[in-house]
Write an enzyme that holds these catalytic residues in place. Structure first.
Site, PDB file in Angstrom:
ATOM      1  N   ALA A 155      21.886  37.768  58.635  1.00  0.00           N
ATOM      2  CA  ALA A 155      23.234  38.739  59.105  1.00  0.00           C
ATOM      3  C   ALA A 155      24.319  38.377  57.640  1.00  0.00           C
ATOM      4  O   ALA A 155      24.902  37.606  57.998  1.00  0.00           O
ATOM      5  CB  ALA A 155      23.500  38.306  60.184  1.00  0.00           C
ATOM      6  N   GLU A 158      21.994  49.766  41.448  1.00  0.00           N
ATOM      7  CA  GLU A 158      22.975  49.474  40.819  1.00  0.00           C
ATOM      8  C   GLU A 158      23.598  48.167  40.659  1.00  0.00           C
ATOM      9  O   GLU A 158      24.023  47.703  39.824  1.00  0.00           O
ATOM     10  CB  GLU A 158      24.249  50.295  41.324  1.00  0.00           C
ATOM     11  CG  GLU A 158      24.218  52.146  41.222  1.00  0.00           C
ATOM     12  CD  GLU A 158      22.733  52.608  42.324  1.00  0.00           C
ATOM     13  OE1 GLU A 158      22.441  51.819  43.160  1.00  0.00           O
ATOM     14  OE2 GLU A 158      22.455  53.729  42.018  1.00  0.00           O
ATOM     15  N   GLU A 166      18.987  44.670  49.948  1.00  0.00           N
ATOM     16  CA  GLU A 166      18.708  43.589  49.124  1.00  0.00           C
ATOM     17  C   GLU A 166      19.262  43.666  47.907  1.00  0.00           C
ATOM     18  O   GLU A 166      18.922  43.052  46.833  1.00  0.00           O
ATOM     19  CB  GLU A 166      17.186  43.102  49.332  1.00  0.00           C
ATOM     20  CG  GLU A 166      16.959  42.189  50.591  1.00  0.00           C
ATOM     21  CD  GLU A 166      15.568  41.511  50.760  1.00  0.00           C
ATOM     22  OE1 GLU A 166      15.291  40.732  49.715  1.00  0.00           O
ATOM     23  OE2 GLU A 166      14.855  41.702  51.593  1.00  0.00           O
TER      24      GLU A 166
HETATM   25  N1  COS Z   1      22.242  31.633  42.572  1.00  0.00           N
HETATM   26  C1  COS Z   1      23.057  30.718  42.708  1.00  0.00           C
HETATM   27  N2  COS Z   1      24.319  30.885  42.583  1.00  0.00           N
HETATM   28  C2  COS Z   1      24.795  32.101  42.265  1.00  0.00           C
HETATM   29  C3  COS Z   1      24.147  33.202  42.192  1.00  0.00           C
HETATM   30  C4  COS Z   1      22.583  33.176  42.443  1.00  0.00           C
HETATM   31  N3  COS Z   1      21.706  33.811  42.159  1.00  0.00           N
HETATM   32  N4  COS Z   1      24.791  34.192  42.039  1.00  0.00           N
HETATM   33  C5  COS Z   1      26.063  34.023  41.844  1.00  0.00           C
HETATM   34  N5  COS Z   1      26.085  32.763  42.184  1.00  0.00           N
HETATM   35  C6  COS Z   1      27.396  31.680  42.434  1.00  0.00           C
HETATM   36  C7  COS Z   1      27.853  32.039  40.982  1.00  0.00           C
HETATM   37  O1  COS Z   1      27.717  31.265  39.993  1.00  0.00           O
HETATM   38  C8  COS Z   1      29.526  31.650  41.349  1.00  0.00           C
HETATM   39  O2  COS Z   1      29.573  30.016  41.347  1.00  0.00           O
HETATM   40  P1  COS Z   1      30.916  29.308  41.235  1.00  0.00           P
HETATM   41  O3  COS Z   1      31.866  29.800  42.444  1.00  0.00           O
HETATM   42  O4  COS Z   1      30.424  27.959  41.134  1.00  0.00           O
HETATM   43  O5  COS Z   1      31.640  29.779  40.026  1.00  0.00           O
HETATM   44  C9  COS Z   1      29.470  32.010  42.875  1.00  0.00           C
HETATM   45  O6  COS Z   1      28.103  32.009  43.226  1.00  0.00           O
HETATM   46  C10 COS Z   1      30.187  33.589  42.653  1.00  0.00           C
HETATM   47  O7  COS Z   1      29.350  34.325  42.127  1.00  0.00           O
HETATM   48  P2  COS Z   1      30.079  35.688  41.541  1.00  0.00           P
HETATM   49  O8  COS Z   1      31.433  35.526  40.804  1.00  0.00           O
HETATM   50  O9  COS Z   1      29.132  36.583  40.590  1.00  0.00           O
HETATM   51  O10 COS Z   1      30.288  36.769  42.601  1.00  0.00           O
HETATM   52  P3  COS Z   1      30.372  38.170  42.916  1.00  0.00           P
HETATM   53  O11 COS Z   1      31.355  38.378  44.079  1.00  0.00           O
HETATM   54  O12 COS Z   1      30.843  38.776  41.666  1.00  0.00           O
HETATM   55  O13 COS Z   1      29.065  38.776  43.341  1.00  0.00           O
HETATM   56  C11 COS Z   1      27.030  40.185  43.112  1.00  0.00           C
HETATM   57  C12 COS Z   1      28.103  39.300  42.542  1.00  0.00           C
HETATM   58  C13 COS Z   1      27.411  41.648  42.875  1.00  0.00           C
HETATM   59  C14 COS Z   1      25.838  39.866  42.193  1.00  0.00           C
HETATM   60  C15 COS Z   1      26.673  39.811  44.530  1.00  0.00           C
HETATM   61  O14 COS Z   1      27.662  40.123  45.418  1.00  0.00           O
HETATM   62  C16 COS Z   1      25.408  40.510  44.857  1.00  0.00           C
HETATM   63  O15 COS Z   1      24.181  40.145  44.822  1.00  0.00           O
HETATM   64  N6  COS Z   1      25.573  41.467  45.659  1.00  0.00           N
HETATM   65  C17 COS Z   1      24.498  42.359  46.649  1.00  0.00           C
HETATM   66  C18 COS Z   1      24.255  41.657  47.557  1.00  0.00           C
HETATM   67  C19 COS Z   1      22.994  42.354  48.300  1.00  0.00           C
HETATM   68  O16 COS Z   1      22.074  42.197  48.037  1.00  0.00           O
HETATM   69  N7  COS Z   1      23.390  42.837  49.791  1.00  0.00           N
HETATM   70  C20 COS Z   1      22.393  43.309  50.294  1.00  0.00           C
HETATM   71  C21 COS Z   1      22.356  42.430  51.744  1.00  0.00           C
HETATM   72  S1  COS Z   1      20.935  41.699  51.966  1.00  0.00           S
HETATM   73  S2  COS Z   1      19.860  43.037  52.951  1.00  0.00           S
END
Ligand code: COS
Length: 387
Positions: free
Chosen positions: A131, A373, A369
Site C-alpha cells: 500500500a 515515464e 510499479e
Molecule cells: N534504492 C535505494 N534508495 C533509493 C532508491 C533505490 N532504488 N531510489 C531512491 N533512493 C533514495 C535516494 O538515494 C535518496 O536517498 P537520500 O535521502 O539518502 O539522499 C532518497 O531515496 C530519495 O530519493 P529521490 O531524491 O530520488 O526521490 P524522489 O522523490 O525524487 O523520487 C522517483 C524519485 C520518481 C524515482 C520515485 O518517486 C519513484 O520511483 N516513483 C514511482 C513510484 C512507483 O513505482 N509507484 C507505483 C506504486 S507501486 S504499484
C-alpha cells in the site's frame, strides 16, 4: 510450443532451469481451465492456496522463512512470472502480489515480523498487499500525505491509499506513511498492518479491464504497534524503492510471458489460416510482423534477465537495469500483442480469445510499479549520475 532456447543463456543455473520446466508442467496441468466467470476474489484466494500448495510461492520469500533460496532469487522470480503469465495472467498476478506485498518485510522486517508473516505468505495461507500509492501520490511517492503519528508504543495512521492490488482480500498490508522526520521522501516509514486492525477499511472497489482485486483503503485513527514498523523510522521511502527494484524486473518478465503467448498464438494462427491459395504465414507482410515480434521478445528477455542476473550474481543495485527492463519489456509486449491480434483479424477482438485477453492484460503493466515515464526519469538520472 513456446521458445525455450533462452534458458540456455548464461544468466541461468540448474535451479532456474528446473523451475522453468517444473512450473511449466504444473501450469499446463492446473491452469488450463480457469473459470473466468467466477468471482475473481474467490479465484485469487484459490490460486494463492494452489500456488502455495505447489511450493511455487517459496520463491517470494527468503529460505530462513520458508523460502526456496537464501535470498529472494530475482531470476527465479522472473522465470516464475514469465511462465505463469504465459499460461494464465491471474496466476501471475497472485504470485507477484505475494512477493511485492511481502517484499518490504523480507527487506526490512524485524526477526519477529519475518517469522510471523513470511512462512504463511510462502504457503499461500496469508495474502499480502503493498500500500504505497495515494490519489495525489502515484509517480511522486514523496508527496504522500497518509500520516503515522507516534503515540507511546503505537503509531496512529490516518489517510487514504488507492490502486491497492489485493485490497479487500489481503490478510495484511505493507503500508507507507508520513512520520515527518523530514519533508518529501525522507520523512516516510513503513508498517505491516493486519487487515482486521480497527480503523482500516476498504473504502472503494475499483473495476479493471483485466479484472483482479483492486481497492482504495481508508485509515481513520488506526492504531498499529510500533513493533510493526519495517526498518528505521524515516527510511520507508528507501524500503519502497528497494522493493520496487526487485519487483520491477519481474514485471518485465510478466510482460515477456504475455508477449511469448501472443507470438505462440499468432504463429499457430498464421500457419493454419488459408487465404489467396496459401497460408497467412506465407505472406511476406506476416513474416515481417513475426520477425519484429520475435526480435522484440528476445530484446526484452535479454534486458530482463540481465537485470535479474546482476542482482543475484553480482549483488549489485539494479535500479537502472530494472527500470530499463520494465520499460522496454512492457512497451514492446504491447506492440507484440497488438500485432498478434491483427494476425487473428476479427477473431482477435472476440471476447474469450487468448489474444483478446492478452490485449486487456498487458495495458496496466506500462503503468503500475512506475509508469514508463517514471522509468525514463530513473534511467536518465542513473545514467547522468554515472557520467
Ligand atoms: N534504492 C535505494 N534508495 C533509493 C532508491 C533505490 N532504488 N531510489 C531512491 N533512493 C533514495 C535516494 O538515494 C535518496 O536517498 P537520500 O535521502 O539518502 O539522499 C532518497 O531515496 C530519495 O530519493 P529521490 O531524491 O530520488 O526521490 P524522489 O522523490 O525524487 O523520487 C522517483 C524519485 C520518481 C524515482 C520515485 O518517486 C519513484 O520511483 N516513483 C514511482 C513510484 C512507483 O513505482 N509507484 C507505483 C506504486 S507501486 S504499484
Amino acid at each position: 510450443m513456446s521458445d525455450k532456447t533462452y534458458l540456455d543463456w548464461p544468466f541461468f543455473e540448474a535451479p532456474q532451469r528446473t523451475l522453468a520446466a517444473d512450473l511449466d508442467a504444473w501450469a499446463s496441468a492446473n491452469l488450463a481451465h480457469l473459470d473466468h466467470g467466477a468471482d475473481v476474489d474467490a479465484l485469487c484466494r484459490d490460486l494463492a492456496r494452489r500456488l502455495g500448495g505447489g511450493g511455487w510461492l517459496r520463491h517470494c520469500v527468503p529460505a530462513a522463512y520458508g523460502g526456496a533460496s537464501e535470498n529472494i532469487d530475482s531470476r527465479s522470480l522472473c522465470i516464475a512470472r514469465e511462465t505463469l503469465a504465459r499460461h494464465e495472467g491471474l496466476a501471475d498476478f497472485v504470485f507477484a502480489m505475494q512477493g511485492l506485498g511481502s517484499g518490504a518485510i523480507s527487506i526490512a522486517g524485524s526477526e519477529d515480523l519475518k517469522r510471523r508473516y513470511l512462512p504463511r505468505v510462502a504457503r499461500g495461507e496469508a495474502i499480502a498487499a503493498f500500500a504505497l500509492s495515494e490519489p495525489d501520490a502515484g509517480s511522486d511517492v514523496g508527496a504522500m500525505t497518509t500520516s503515522a503519528r507516534r503515540d507511546g508504543d503505537h503509531y496512529v495512521l490516518d489517510g487514504g491509499k488507492t490502486w491497492i492490488s489485493n485490497g479487500g482480500i489481503a490478510d495484511f498490508y505493507c503500508v507507507f506513511a508520513r512520520t515527518g522526520e523530514a519533508p518529501g521522501a525522507r520523512g516516510i516509514s513503513a508498517f505491516v498492518v493486519d487487515a482486521d486492525t480497527p480503523g482500516l477499511e476498504v473504502s472503494e472497489r475499483i473495476e479493471l479491464i483485466a479484472p483482479h482485486p483492486l481497492s482504495s483503503l481508508r485509515f481513520t485513527n488506526c492504531r498499529v504497534r510500533a513493533a510493526q514498523r519495517l526498518g528505521e523510522s524515516g527510511q520507508g521511502f528507501k524500503v519502497a524503492m528497494q522493493t520496487l527494484d526487485i519487483f520491477r524486473a519481474s514485471v518485465a518478465a510478466a510482460a515477456l510471458g504475455f508477449a511469448r503467448r501472443a507470438l505462440d498464438e499468432a504463429l499457430a494462427r498464421a500457419k493454419a489460416r488459408k487465404m489467396f491459395g496459401q497460408t497467412l504465414a506465407d505472406f511476406q507482410l506476416t513474416q515481417a510482423a513475426i520477425a519484429d515480434m520475435a526480435t522484440a521478445i528476445d530484446s526484452a528477455a535479454l534486458l530482463t534477465y540481465r537485470a535479474a542476473w546482476l542482482r543475484d550474481v553480482k549483488g549489485e543495485r539494479t535500479t537502472r537495469e530494472a527500470a530499463m527492463a520494465k520499460m522496454a519489456a512492457t512497451e514492446s509486449a504491447q506492440q507484440v500483442i497488438d500485432r498478434a491480434l491483427q494476425i487473428f483479424g476479427g477473431l482477435g477482438v472476440v471476447s474469450g480469445y487468448p489474444v483478446e485477453k492478452l490485449y486487456r492484460e498487458i495495458r496496466a503493466l506500462r503503468i503500475y510499479e512506475g509508469a514508463t515515464e517514471v522509468q525514463k526519469l530513473i534511467i536518465a538520472r542513473e545514467t547522468l549520475k554515472a557520467s
